[in-house]
Design an enzyme around this catalytic site. Structure first.
Site, PDB file in Angstrom:
ATOM      1  NE  ARG A 219      41.898  -8.863  69.205  1.00  0.00           N
ATOM      2  CZ  ARG A 219      41.908  -9.753  70.063  1.00  0.00           C
ATOM      3  NH1 ARG A 219      41.667 -10.767  69.704  1.00  0.00           N
ATOM      4  NH2 ARG A 219      42.401  -9.709  71.470  1.00  0.00           N
ATOM      5  CG  HIS A 267      36.137 -15.034  69.704  1.00  0.00           C
ATOM      6  ND1 HIS A 267      36.325 -13.753  69.339  1.00  0.00           N
ATOM      7  CD2 HIS A 267      37.592 -15.294  70.434  1.00  0.00           C
ATOM      8  CE1 HIS A 267      37.234 -13.175  70.200  1.00  0.00           C
ATOM      9  NE2 HIS A 267      37.912 -14.193  70.452  1.00  0.00           N
TER      10      HIS A 267
END
Length: 304
Positions: A219, A267
């Site tokens: 994250r 990502h």
């Protein structure tokens, strides 16, 4: 026959065939729909950011089944009183292990100096063996444990750290300091919670060995961005390969894009695969109908 509301319209094309097929393979006769009156819905298949935000009318629903591994964008919803299950997808796990292993090997072997070598420098320096390159993984859940197993299979010595006690890994603040002190490669695979935000701040970055490499497929909020940039500029951190960010897509003017010691990946470290994820959803619906415990239930207090 239970009614399954697929409440993630942007993903429906991927699951239109995969989910009914997985339900049939699991022996569950269910009606899968993209719209239904709330009072008819037994299960909700969900992804953060979809229009459905008020779960109050869905009093009959036995569970909300998240399509993402992360639940930080839904777990705090005050209208969500139904059991919430996160996604633990074998396909996602495989992808994460491949990304972490690939980038660990990239930095361990020093591949960049050979791939990008405009000066045609002949440098025959050999890297150490994997057994001489300590790796630390922060976050020893399903993904962290799988990555640890993959790296250990290549002879990397892996230290795991978890926020709470787990067999075979360090925990707590003292354990974190110990885990960071030996980490020539540091992998971040913690969830985003109030306790983990900015976990890697200036003080903890300073605990890492000089020249350490950071891999963050977890994250974006785990890292204090300003502190990391300062540590990179000072040469204390050798490189950071980052796949997740506080704002995505990463803004074009963000300093990470142009920093010579940062690699940005968009990502892509791991993605949920519809075929394997549909089987996880189907198994939880089967369990719900059979009165068995659901898989991957979220602990609301911990936030994951």
């Amino acid at each position: 026959m239970p009614t399954v509301l697929f409440a993630a319209p942007a993903l429906w094309a991927e699951y239109r065939t995969a989910l009914p097929q997985a339900l049939a393979e699991a022996g569950v006769a269910a009606r899968v729909v993209t719209e239904a009156p709330p009072e008819e819905v037994d299960y909700i298949v969900y992804a953060p950011g979809v229009p459905l935000q008020d779960f109050t009318p869905y009093r009959r629903a036995k569970a909300v089944l998240n399509l993402w591994a992360g639940v930080e964008r839904i777990v705090g919803n005050p209208t969500l009183t139904q059991p919430l299950c996160r996604m633990v997808d074998p396909g996602l796990t495989e992808g994460m292990v491949e990304w972490v292993t690939g980038h660990t090997l990239r930095h361990h072997l020093g591949m960049d100096r050979h791939i990008v070598n405009p000066g045609h420098v002949w440098d025959p320096t050999c890297p150490p063996l994997a057994r001489e390159r300590p790796v630390t993984i922060l976050g020893m859940g399903a993904l962290g444990s799988a990555c640890a197993a993959g790296l250990r299979a290549l002879n990397f010595p892996v230290t795991g750290w978890s926020r709470t006690p787990k067999p075979g890994c360090l925990h707590g603040e003292d354990g974190l300091r110990q885990a960071l002190a030996t980490a020539q490669v540091l992998v971040l695979l913690l969830p985003k919670t109030p306790e983990t935000e900015n976990l890697l701040n200036a003080e903890r970055l300073a605990l890492l060995p000089r020249g350490a490499v950071i891999l963050n497929p977890g994250r974006g909020a785990l890292i204090d961005d300003d502190a990391l940039l300062a540590a990179l500029d000072a040469g204390h951190i050798g490189h950071a390969t980052l796949d997740v960010f506080r704002v995505e897509p990463l803004p074009p003017d963000h300093p990470y894009w142009s920093h010579p010691r940062v690699t940005v990946t968009p990502h892509i470290a791991a993605d949920t695969r519809a075929t394997s994820a549909a089987r996880v959803i189907a198994e939880n619906i089967r369990r719900g109908e059979a009165g068995e415990p659901l898989l991957h239930l979220v602990d609301r207090a911990r936030g994951y």
